[in-house]
Design an enzyme around this catalytic site. Sequence first.
Site, mmCIF file in Angstrom:
data_model
loop_
_atom_site.group_PDB
_atom_site.id
_atom_site.type_symbol
_atom_site.label_atom_id
_atom_site.label_comp_id
_atom_site.label_asym_id
_atom_site.label_seq_id
_atom_site.Cartn_x
_atom_site.Cartn_y
_atom_site.Cartn_z
ATOM 1 N N CYS A 113 -18.103 -82.168 116.536
ATOM 2 C CA CYS A 113 -18.289 -82.297 115.075
ATOM 3 C C CYS A 113 -19.687 -82.757 114.689
ATOM 4 O O CYS A 113 -20.072 -82.662 113.520
ATOM 5 C CB CYS A 113 -17.262 -83.245 114.502
ATOM 6 S SG CYS A 113 -15.588 -82.713 114.830
ATOM 7 N N HIS A 254 -19.354 -86.017 107.767
ATOM 8 C CA HIS A 254 -18.445 -85.086 108.437
ATOM 9 C C HIS A 254 -17.059 -85.229 107.808
ATOM 10 O O HIS A 254 -16.571 -86.344 107.597
ATOM 11 C CB HIS A 254 -18.396 -85.404 109.934
ATOM 12 C CG HIS A 254 -17.319 -84.644 110.646
ATOM 13 N ND1 HIS A 254 -17.129 -83.295 110.468
ATOM 14 C CD2 HIS A 254 -16.343 -85.055 111.513
ATOM 15 C CE1 HIS A 254 -16.106 -82.897 111.200
ATOM 16 N NE2 HIS A 254 -15.611 -83.949 111.830
ATOM 17 N N ASN A 284 -10.685 -80.489 108.736
ATOM 18 C CA ASN A 284 -11.828 -80.769 109.613
ATOM 19 C C ASN A 284 -12.287 -79.459 110.278
ATOM 20 O O ASN A 284 -11.575 -78.912 111.122
ATOM 21 C CB ASN A 284 -11.394 -81.802 110.659
ATOM 22 C CG ASN A 284 -12.483 -82.155 111.649
ATOM 23 O OD1 ASN A 284 -13.523 -81.508 111.710
ATOM 24 N ND2 ASN A 284 -12.230 -83.178 112.437
HETATM 25 N N1 ACO Z 1 3.327 -85.588 110.169
HETATM 26 C C1 ACO Z 1 4.216 -86.600 110.105
HETATM 27 N N2 ACO Z 1 4.151 -87.664 110.920
HETATM 28 C C2 ACO Z 1 3.150 -87.680 111.820
HETATM 29 C C3 ACO Z 1 2.203 -86.654 111.947
HETATM 30 C C4 ACO Z 1 2.329 -85.566 111.065
HETATM 31 N N3 ACO Z 1 1.477 -84.526 111.080
HETATM 32 N N4 ACO Z 1 1.330 -86.967 112.925
HETATM 33 C C5 ACO Z 1 1.718 -88.156 113.411
HETATM 34 N N5 ACO Z 1 2.822 -88.596 112.762
HETATM 35 C C6 ACO Z 1 3.557 -89.833 112.943
HETATM 36 C C7 ACO Z 1 3.356 -90.406 114.323
HETATM 37 O O1 ACO Z 1 4.236 -89.817 115.242
HETATM 38 C C8 ACO Z 1 3.645 -91.868 114.068
HETATM 39 O O2 ACO Z 1 5.048 -92.023 114.034
HETATM 40 P P1 ACO Z 1 5.733 -93.334 114.680
HETATM 41 O O3 ACO Z 1 5.193 -94.483 113.892
HETATM 42 O O4 ACO Z 1 7.182 -93.079 114.487
HETATM 43 O O5 ACO Z 1 5.280 -93.357 116.115
HETATM 44 C C9 ACO Z 1 3.132 -92.105 112.660
HETATM 45 O O6 ACO Z 1 3.030 -90.801 112.052
HETATM 46 C C10 ACO Z 1 1.776 -92.778 112.616
HETATM 47 O O7 ACO Z 1 0.896 -92.092 113.494
HETATM 48 P P2 ACO Z 1 -0.567 -92.610 113.757
HETATM 49 O O8 ACO Z 1 -1.180 -91.818 114.840
HETATM 50 O O9 ACO Z 1 -0.523 -94.102 113.875
HETATM 51 O O10 ACO Z 1 -1.252 -92.245 112.359
HETATM 52 P P3 ACO Z 1 -2.658 -92.698 111.847
HETATM 53 O O11 ACO Z 1 -2.500 -93.453 110.602
HETATM 54 O O12 ACO Z 1 -3.509 -93.285 112.944
HETATM 55 O O13 ACO Z 1 -3.318 -91.299 111.457
HETATM 56 C C11 ACO Z 1 -4.848 -89.635 112.249
HETATM 57 C C12 ACO Z 1 -3.481 -90.304 112.454
HETATM 58 C C13 ACO Z 1 -4.835 -88.957 110.905
HETATM 59 C C14 ACO Z 1 -5.056 -88.603 113.338
HETATM 60 C C15 ACO Z 1 -5.961 -90.692 112.289
HETATM 61 O O14 ACO Z 1 -5.795 -91.526 113.408
HETATM 62 C C16 ACO Z 1 -7.337 -90.091 112.321
HETATM 63 O O15 ACO Z 1 -7.767 -89.416 111.409
HETATM 64 N N6 ACO Z 1 -8.119 -90.394 113.385
HETATM 65 C C17 ACO Z 1 -9.449 -89.862 113.512
HETATM 66 C C18 ACO Z 1 -9.393 -88.569 114.170
HETATM 67 C C19 ACO Z 1 -10.626 -87.781 113.877
HETATM 68 O O16 ACO Z 1 -11.184 -87.861 112.826
HETATM 69 N N7 ACO Z 1 -11.029 -86.987 114.807
HETATM 70 C C20 ACO Z 1 -12.122 -86.140 114.487
HETATM 71 C C21 ACO Z 1 -12.963 -85.934 115.581
HETATM 72 S S1 ACO Z 1 -13.738 -84.533 115.102
HETATM 73 C C22 ACO Z 1 -14.123 -83.491 116.416
HETATM 74 O O17 ACO Z 1 -14.964 -83.782 117.230
HETATM 75 C C23 ACO Z 1 -13.348 -82.253 116.473
#
Ligand code: ACO
Length: 328
Positions: A113, A254, A284
């Site tokens: 990214c 980003h 993204n």
């Molecule tokens: N729909 C519904 N529920 C979901 C989903 C979904 N799509 N995905 C995960 N959940 C659930 C999980 O299973 C979890 O359930 P549980 O509590 O029963 O275990 C709950 O939602 C919370 O999951 P978390 O992973 O704790 O959610 P979080 O608030 O951390 O958000 C996210 C996840 C959006 C991925 C966040 O961590 C994030 O944006 N991280 C940064 C990632 C990023 O930006 N990466 C980019 C790199 S770019 C590149 O190089 C390509």
Amino acid sequence: MPSVVIKGMGAYAPKNVVTNEDLSQIVDTSDEWIRTRTGIGERHLADESETVSFMASEAAKEALENSGLSIEEIDLLIVATMTPDMLFPSTACLVQSKLGLKKVASFDIEAACSGFLYALEVGSSMLKAGAYKNALIIGSEKISGIVDWQDRTTCVLFGDGAGAAVLSKSEEPDIGVLGALLRADGDAAHLLHMPGGGSNIPASSESLDDRQHFLKMNGKEIFKVAVRYMEQATLDLLESKGLTIEEIDCVIPHQANMRIIDSLGERLGVPKEKFVNNLVRYGNTSAASIPIALTEAVKLGKLKKGDHLLLIAFGAGLTWGASLIKWT
Ligand code: ACO
């Protein structure tokens, strides 16, 4: 030292728009979860004909048109992508052919990214060094091709598309691309990667059964470091250029997660009005996200001559960084 300015921007978004509601028919998710956790509402997903090289070429054509330069004047081509059409030849060579750009230096950069910022820094440095005059710098991604459509924790986050910039050398000092601060930390490579498909884990029935050919991400861990790293890179860059955050007129971060962007804005003390965001419509798009957003910002007249523009990114690697541009 000559300057390097952005002469024209262009973008391409695939025709197919997929909403959160559509995704909830494929995996166990909801519009409410995706919007509140990420800020994403929909994304463009490429069809078979919309390859990374095709999307890159379309974005490049628009950037060229907006630059007023002809294709014959381009003497350098760099494509930033983590989803190349194939491992080799480079996507840049395929784009060179599609554009009819004959025999100019062409290569890919892979910094996930942060790819567009890496390409911008490499391209502008090559122009400043004197051997090249006009460069096409493109970020293009088809993440839908490497996402695991059975994994709701990743497949809802990404989209496809491309953005391109035409860079030109200028003899007027201290304008255009003023500089960048780029960083990487390979110790954190495991946080976001696609293990299969390279020479280490070539395709085999085991690698397919283990779903090794899909993107794998520890989103929580990336979230923790992303804001801190981007904040530090920004502050260090500004200090090295003798500027304060108050002197920044526009920020294009980003587009990965609205909570990350809001938190970055708060820590830097930049008001929301100065940010350009289109995450809600694209998701993204990795290396394409910043050039797509910049193209839209230019179209909407959000940048005026003399504005200080800050581009900030992070991604797999991990890689991250910030670039500073004095708009012309
Ligand atoms: N729909 C519904 N529920 C979901 C989903 C979904 N799509 N995905 C995960 N959940 C659930 C999980 O299973 C979890 O359930 P549980 O509590 O029963 O275990 C709950 O939602 C919370 O999951 P978390 O992973 O704790 O959610 P979080 O608030 O951390 O958000 C996210 C996840 C959006 C991925 C966040 O961590 C994030 O944006 N991280 C940064 C990632 C990023 O930006 N990466 C980019 C790199 S770019 C590149 O190089 C390509």
